[in-house]
Write a protein that holds these residues in place. Structure first.
Motif, PDB file in Angstrom:
ATOM      1  N   THR A 121       0.821  -1.218   0.000  1.00  0.00           N
ATOM      2  CA  THR A 121       0.000   0.000   0.000  1.00  0.00           C
ATOM      3  C   THR A 121       0.852   1.264   0.000  1.00  0.00           C
ATOM      4  OG1 THR A 121      -0.125   0.055   2.417  1.00  0.00           O
ATOM      5  CG2 THR A 121      -1.839  -1.186   1.267  1.00  0.00           C
ATOM      6  N   TYR A 162       0.641   3.839  -2.870  1.00  0.00           N
ATOM      7  CA  TYR A 162      -0.602   4.546  -3.178  1.00  0.00           C
ATOM      8  C   TYR A 162      -0.781   5.735  -2.234  1.00  0.00           C
ATOM      9  CZ  TYR A 162      -1.295   0.469  -6.000  1.00  0.00           C
ATOM     10  OH  TYR A 162      -1.103  -0.519  -6.949  1.00  0.00           O
ATOM     11  N   ASP A 163      -1.344   6.813  -2.756  1.00  0.00           N
ATOM     12  CA  ASP A 163      -1.570   8.012  -1.962  1.00  0.00           C
ATOM     13  C   ASP A 163      -2.657   7.761  -0.916  1.00  0.00           C
ATOM     14  OD1 ASP A 163       0.341   9.310  -3.428  1.00  0.00           O
ATOM     15  OD2 ASP A 163      -1.107  10.191  -4.849  1.00  0.00           O
ATOM     16  N   ASP A 187      -6.196   6.727  -1.775  1.00  0.00           N
ATOM     17  CA  ASP A 187      -6.383   5.350  -2.238  1.00  0.00           C
ATOM     18  C   ASP A 187      -6.007   4.318  -1.173  1.00  0.00           C
ATOM     19  OD1 ASP A 187      -7.396   5.717  -4.775  1.00  0.00           O
ATOM     20  OD2 ASP A 187      -5.412   5.872  -5.709  1.00  0.00           O
ATOM     21  N   ALA A 211      -6.650   0.266  -1.196  1.00  0.00           N
ATOM     22  CA  ALA A 211      -5.499  -0.632  -1.330  1.00  0.00           C
ATOM     23  C   ALA A 211      -5.415  -1.596  -0.156  1.00  0.00           C
ATOM     24  CB  ALA A 211      -4.214   0.193  -1.428  1.00  0.00           C
ATOM     25  N   ARG A 231     -11.698   0.527  -7.562  1.00  0.00           N
ATOM     26  CA  ARG A 231     -10.302   0.933  -7.353  1.00  0.00           C
ATOM     27  C   ARG A 231      -9.552  -0.159  -6.606  1.00  0.00           C
ATOM     28  NH1 ARG A 231      -5.950   2.260  -9.013  1.00  0.00           N
ATOM     29  NH2 ARG A 231      -4.629   3.775  -7.933  1.00  0.00           N
ATOM     30  N   ILE A 281      -6.279  -1.998  -8.037  1.00  0.00           N
ATOM     31  CA  ILE A 281      -5.024  -2.015  -7.266  1.00  0.00           C
ATOM     32  C   ILE A 281      -4.560  -3.451  -7.060  1.00  0.00           C
ATOM     33  CG2 ILE A 281      -4.082  -1.613  -4.940  1.00  0.00           C
ATOM     34  CD1 ILE A 281      -5.712   1.006  -4.888  1.00  0.00           C
TER      35      ILE A 281
END
Length: 908
Positions: free
Chosen positions: A529, A532-533, A536, A540, A664, A668
């Motif tokens: 993870t 990812y920002d 997100d 994630a 999403r 991911i």
């Protein structure tokens, strides 16, 4: 009727004084033996002025016996590598007290002293006045630590659930008043009355000479005496009430509404083959009911957070058919209807032939798996059945008999046998209905009449039979194109082979003979993870859970469970903060299927929106009242302070659940498993390279590679440089929790890690001696060290304990005093010796376990370290000295890096 045969591999005997013994040779683990002393004395035998004394006496057995005065017993065993609380332990229940001692068997003196410990526990506790008074504080803290919403509600419903029997008034922990006020002589009298050979049994299983052990038992235990005025050991039971009962209890700190329906029946003995067959029928019933409820939770709008039911033992003299559910907020009626309707469906229409077929397949796989490992069973696994023989009079089947009987009986069990159980156990008499709920919901809870009306409405409603939807499609449409091995390196000193496949994947093989049919795998790839920002992050973080729960390939989750019935196989993908991968296990027969599943989780994952929606609903429901729990508030405060409310370090809120985007999350997941080139797979267990390699090449070598060469990101989430103090006021009970932490940068190395581990172990010893034994201020206290190589070299060192509010400050002063002693003078040599002995004895066992090697090898490769370090670890222990531990304490237990967190009760 044929009586169940007793295990012939155990030597049983009874001395003239009534003392019973069970002795069995078992080779796993090598050079180890477990000893258990069972005494048929528990809290049920206590008089009104003896409440809690059976349990108190259990404590006193560690505080001075004939051969080991005061704390010499714990001290001696720690020097032999036995951990107090971890290895050396005991428990007290309503009807028995049981002591356990696992020790090395390759040291004759230690083995002899282990028997002396058992002999002392049997009748030779010293029960010194001063030691008794010191232990009062320890037991009071144990009682205090157990207090909370569950216990407060239990105090209200136990009399009803236990049918106003003696059991409702004899909780083993006792009462505050009795623990504080009992007379010394009352405890000694209780010991004299009940700790006697005609109520005791010694169980010894391990790598020992059985004949020699029996000889020693005769020598040591033959002189135990029964008192002349020994009271009769009365057998208490819980009578059936002959009526239905109802109670609703609430508490301000109860986080969710839970409802139970308990239908009680006379206890079924397991003495004959027919009894054993009935036990198998119940097991199949429970398994099939469990599958139905697992299916219900996968709905897009599940009727409860969790729910189910089963037939099993209840308490002395009773069995019970129990239905239960945790309700979604405001939906107690819906949860009730769903659970009761499902069991009404089972009662009316029964299970299906295909459900029974799958349950039988699972049972046969389990029986065959156990039988295959019969010569590799751990000694500990035999103890419970011998305990049960002594305490309940039920014969313990030998490995061969259990296998043959299970295989022969399972084929005789019919669908009607199973379906008759619902009619037999799901009745309208001797039924208790129990509701436990948050205090704020008190006025909306149903009363007994309302619940009975719900029940009657279900009984007259139309309920369709269960549709067992089965899908026979294969997992994969076609076989992947096999890869090849492009490099190989053998490490004979470790028994390890390192392979690189043509797609770049690294595969580490370690064949072992520790088990006969156990193959374990784990894999990691850099990324997780961290790539990812924050927006997100939750998508994630839940991606592997959502996808892993959605089924695979052509099968949804329910169909996949059915597809895998009777198979000894498990594959679970994961996405952690800095890596992603999978954990898997299988037997030899299902090895190819394990690799098919791994390949499918890379190539044909699914997203089931019903499963996703249902899972999110259940998360939200479970979070609704979470902050009514003081421990949850305390934990959240700690994380918020340490990590500045960072979303990656806080507990999720209901609002944050909506941030999880299913599409999403699915995307991911696919991204994380799109490139096999940077995966390292470790495989340990009962395989040969010839057996394994075709699957490795086909399914792992056939995975796609993009050679993207990812690295996990350093997210920069660290505690503040400077320590601080926080006190949280939450909770009704007059109890406190203390959490002390040190954080900071770390000089990561094998040497430094060992020194920090030594500091942890030694400080644990000193804090138990000081806070528990000397100051009677805690029941338990723990020191824990951890260190990380990536993303930065960091350490944390924590100390945790619970106590009374008035003892928070003095005990904290004692903690710092013990830390300062080590920082100023270094630890005592005897404590260093205890750490070295514990590590040595622990590693001797671990080196014969697949799980240890799987973790060690995978961790070494993940940290870019040489796994062969483990081979010189025992020699490296010589580098732990008073000066080295003193140095590491001064280096890392720095006052400016100290974070103090205290949970205190609400102001009264």
């Amino acid at each position: 009727m044929d009586t169940l045969l007793m295990d012939t591999s155990v030597l049983r005997g009874r001395l003239p004084n009534g003392f019973t013994y069970y002795i069995r040779h078992n080779a796993e683990p090598k050079d180890r033996v477990v000893m258990y002393l069972a005494t048929k004395v528990g809290s049920i035998l206590e008089t009104d002025n003896e409440l809690g004394l059976a349990h108190f006496l259990e404590h006193m057995q560690f505080n001075g016996t004939k051969n080991f005065p005061k704390n010499e017993l714990v001290d001696y065993l720690q020097k032999a590598g036995v951990r107090f609380g971890g290895d050396l332990n005991a428990y007290t229940s309503f009807d028995e007290t049981v002591y356990q001692l696992p020790i090395p068997s390759d040291d004759p003196e230690l083995l002899q002293n282990g028997l002396k410990v058992m002999r002392d526990w049997a009748q030779d506790a010293l029960l010194d006045d001063e030691e008794i008074d010191k232990e009062r504080g320890v037991v009071l803290n144990e009682l205090l630590g157990g207090r909370g919403a569950q216990q407060r509600m239990r105090d209200q419903y136990f009399p009803m659930v236990l049918n106003q029997s003696r059991y409702a008034q004899r909780l083993p922990i006792g009462t505050k008043e009795s623990i504080e006020g009992f007379n010394h002589e009352t405890l000694r009298d209780f010991h004299r009355k009940w700790y006697r050979p005609d109520l005791q049994a010694l169980i010894i299983v391990g790598d020992i000479d059985v004949a020699e052990m029996e000889k020693q038992v005769n020598i040591l235990f033959a002189d135990l005496e029964n008192p002349d005025d020994a009271p009769n050991r009365e057998e208490y039971t819980i009578p059936l009430a002959g009526k239905n009962q109802f109670i609703a209890v609430t508490d301000a700190e109860m986080p969710q509404t839970v409802m139970q329906l308990i239908i009680k029946h006379p206890e079924a003995d397991i003495k004959t083959v027919a009894d054993y067959r009935m036990q198998l029928i119940k097991s199949l019933f429970n398994q099939m009911a469990g599958s139905r409820f697992a299916e219900l939770t996968r709905q897009s709008d599940p009727p409860f957070i969790q729910g189910g039911g089963s037939i099993g033992g209840f308490l002395r003299g009773l069995d019970a058919f129990t239905m239960y559910f945790a309700a979604k907020p405001g939906e107690i009626e819906r949860g009730f209807e769903a659970v009761v309707t499902e069991f009404e469906r089972i009662k009316r229409h029964g299970f299906t032939a295909t459900e029974l077929e799958r349950a039988k397949e699972n049972f046969i796989t389990s029986v065959e798996s156990s039988y295959a490992e019969r010569d590799k069973r751990k000694s500990e696994s035999y103890v419970e059945s011998y305990l049960n023989h002594f305490l309940e009079g039920e014969n313990s089947l030998g490995n061969e008999d259990r296998y043959q009987l299970g295989k022969s009986l399972i084929g005789t069990i019919t669908l009607e046998n199973i379906n008759a159980l619902a009619r037999q156990y799901y009745t309208d008499s001797n039924r208790d209905i129990l509701i436990m709920a948050p205090e704020k919901d008190k006025d909306t809870l149903p009363n007994e009449n309302t619940v009975n009306n719900w029940m009657e409405a279900i009984k007259v409603s139309d309920i369709m039979p269960y549709d067992d939807n089965i899908q026979e499609e294969p997992l994969l449409d076609e076989l992947p194109q096999a890869g090849t091995v492009i490099s190989r390196q053998d490490k004979p000193e470790l028994g390890v082979t390192e392979l690189t496949l043509s797609n770049g994947m690294n595969v580490v093989l370690k064949p072992t003979d520790f088990k006969n049919d156990e193959i374990s795998m784990t894999a990691f790839s850099q990324g997780g993870t961290s790539l990812y920002d924050d927006e997100d992050f939750l998508s994630a973080a839940y991606a592997a859970t959502v996808v892993g729960g959605s089924g695979l390939g052509p099968h949804n989750a329910t169909q996949l469970t059915k597809y895998l019935s009777g198979k000894k196989v498990s594959v679970r993908p994961y996405i952690a903060e800095r890596s992603e991968g999978f954990n898997a296990s299988s037997g030899k027969k299902d090895l190819q299927l394990a690799f098919e599943l791994i390949y499918a989780y890379f190539k044909v994952p699914r997203l089931d929106m019903d499963v996703f929606e249902g899972y999110m609903q259940r998360i939200k429901a479970s979070l609704a009242n979470r902050l009514d729990d003081p421990d949850a508030v305390f934990s959240d405060t700690i994380n918020a302070v340490l990590y500045n409310h960072n979303i990656r370090r806080t507990s999720m809120t209901i609002a944050q659940v909506d941030l999880i985007d299913p599409q999403r999350a699915y995307d991911i997941y696919k991204e994380r498993f799109a490139d096999a080139s940077d995966f390292t797979v470790t495989i340990v267990g009962s395989f040969t390279e010839d057996e394994l390699m075709p699957f490795v090449l086909q399914y792992l070598g056939g995975l796609p590679a993009t050679d993207r060469g990812e690295q996990a990101r350093d997210l920069g989430i660290y505690p503040p440089e400077k320590g601080l103090q926080r006190t949280v006021h939450e909770g009704q009970e007059q109890k406190s929790s203390v959490r002390l932490y040190y954080f900071g940068d770390y000089d990561y190395s094998e040497y430094e890690n060992m020194q920090l581990d030594a500091l942890e172990s030694i400080l644990n010893i000193k804090l138990i001696e000081r806070l528990r034994e000397a100051e009677s201020g805690v029941y338990g206290v723990s020191a824990s060290a951890s260190y990380a190589k990536y993303p930065r070299h960091r350490y944390s060192f924590g100390i945790a304990y619970g106590t009374s509010p008035d003892m928070v400050a003095p005990l904290m002063a004692s903690v710092f005093d013990e830390i300062n002693k080590i920082k100023q003078n270094g630890p005592e040599q005897v404590d260093i010796a205890k750490f070295v002995s514990e590590q040595r004895r622990m590693l001797e066992v671990q080196l014969r376990e697949n799980g240890f090697w799987l973790s060690h090898l995978s961790g070494s490769y993940q940290n870019h370290e040489d796994p062969a370090y483990i081979l010189k670890y025992l020699d490296e222990l010589n580098k732990v000295t008073a000066e080295s531990v003193k140095a590491v304490a001064n280096k890392y237990l720095l006052e400016e890096r100290l974070f103090e967190f205290v949970l205190m009760p609400d102001a009264q």
